[in-house]
Design a protein around this motif. Structure first.
Motif, short mmCIF file in Angstrom:
data_model
loop_
_atom_site.label_atom_id
_atom_site.label_comp_id
_atom_site.label_asym_id
_atom_site.label_seq_id
_atom_site.Cartn_x
_atom_site.Cartn_y
_atom_site.Cartn_z
N ASP A 221 12.30 -2.92 -2.98
CA ASP A 221 12.04 -3.81 -4.10
C ASP A 221 13.34 -4.46 -4.55
O ASP A 221 14.20 -3.82 -5.15
CB ASP A 221 11.41 -3.02 -5.25
CG ASP A 221 10.74 -3.91 -6.27
OD1 ASP A 221 11.08 -5.12 -6.33
OD2 ASP A 221 9.88 -3.41 -7.00
N PRO B 113 0.82 -1.22 0.00
CA PRO B 113 0.00 0.00 0.00
C PRO B 113 0.85 1.27 0.00
O PRO B 113 2.02 1.25 0.39
CB PRO B 113 -0.78 -0.12 1.31
CG PRO B 113 0.11 -0.90 2.20
CD PRO B 113 0.82 -1.87 1.31
N GLU B 114 0.23 2.35 -0.44
CA GLU B 114 0.86 3.67 -0.33
C GLU B 114 1.17 3.93 1.13
O GLU B 114 0.39 3.56 2.01
CB GLU B 114 -0.08 4.75 -0.87
CG GLU B 114 -0.36 4.66 -2.35
CD GLU B 114 0.84 4.98 -3.21
OE1 GLU B 114 1.65 5.85 -2.83
OE2 GLU B 114 0.97 4.33 -4.26
N GLY B 115 2.27 4.54 1.40
CA GLY B 115 2.61 4.92 2.76
C GLY B 115 3.47 3.92 3.51
O GLY B 115 3.99 4.22 4.57
N PHE C 133 0.26 -3.94 6.29
CA PHE C 133 0.16 -2.49 6.10
C PHE C 133 0.78 -1.73 7.27
O PHE C 133 1.12 -0.56 7.14
CB PHE C 133 -1.29 -2.06 5.93
CG PHE C 133 -1.95 -2.53 4.66
CD1 PHE C 133 -1.31 -3.38 3.76
CD2 PHE C 133 -3.24 -2.15 4.37
CE1 PHE C 133 -1.93 -3.82 2.60
CE2 PHE C 133 -3.88 -2.57 3.21
CZ PHE C 133 -3.22 -3.40 2.33
N GLU D 193 6.95 1.78 3.38
CA GLU D 193 8.20 1.74 2.62
C GLU D 193 8.29 0.45 1.82
O GLU D 193 8.02 -0.63 2.33
CB GLU D 193 9.39 1.85 3.56
CG GLU D 193 10.72 1.83 2.84
CD GLU D 193 11.92 1.92 3.75
OE1 GLU D 193 13.05 1.87 3.21
OE2 GLU D 193 11.75 2.01 4.98
N ARG D 194 8.67 0.58 0.57
CA ARG D 194 8.85 -0.57 -0.34
C ARG D 194 10.34 -0.70 -0.60
O ARG D 194 10.98 0.24 -1.07
CB ARG D 194 8.13 -0.33 -1.65
CG ARG D 194 8.44 -1.37 -2.74
CD ARG D 194 7.99 -0.90 -4.11
NE ARG D 194 6.56 -0.70 -4.16
CZ ARG D 194 5.72 -1.51 -4.80
NH1 ARG D 194 6.17 -2.56 -5.43
NH2 ARG D 194 4.43 -1.25 -4.81
#
Length: 139
Positions: free
Chosen positions: A41, A34-36, A114, A38-39
């Motif tokens: 990758d 989700p947005e918000g 989340f 931290e990703r």
């Protein structure tokens, strides 16, 4: 240059900033992020890096006290589930600290992720190759 196994700077920074009971999610290539949140990758292509490989490296650098896994993993991906439990068991034995494993539905898992400090995306394409680690303390 670092002497330890973890070379990815974003993941290394995350581990260095985790506090007691913070949560970090390691997911397959399809886990929604989700947005918000931290990703981080890491995915390069299908299967690279692999889920278990990523878990092993992360555990070599961080202390965990709890693990959350989707219940569906046992039925849909039993081999991966067994590998994950073995890695967790080895980590627990090497640190001398007990690790609590909790199962929730996949829907609950996604909602819980989340709240993670970060979600690490791997290139894994095995269904339900996801885990949430709750950080512990080394003392």
């Amino acid at each position: 240059m670092k002497k330890t196994r973890l070379l990815n700077s974003e993941l290394s920074y995350l581990v260095a900033t985790l506090g007691h009971t913070d949560e970090i999610t390691i997911g397959d290539a399809g886990l929604p992020i989700p947005e918000g949140v931290e990703r981080i990758d890491l995915a390069l292509t299908h299967g690279v890096p692999g889920f278990i490989q990523t878990v092993e490296v992360l555990l070599s650098e961080s202390q965990i006290e709890g693990v959350i896994i989707a219940e569906e993993t046992k039925q849909v991906s039993p081999e991966l589930h067994s590998q994950l439990l073995e890695v967790i068991k080895k980590d627990s034995e090497s640190t001398g600290k007990e690790t609590n494993v909790t199962y929730v539905s996949h829907e609950e898992f996604k909602v819980r992720s989340f709240d993670s400090k970060a979600i690490v995306r791997t290139g894994e394409c095995t269904p339900y190759a996801n885990v949430i680690f709750q950080t512990g303390v080394t003392f």
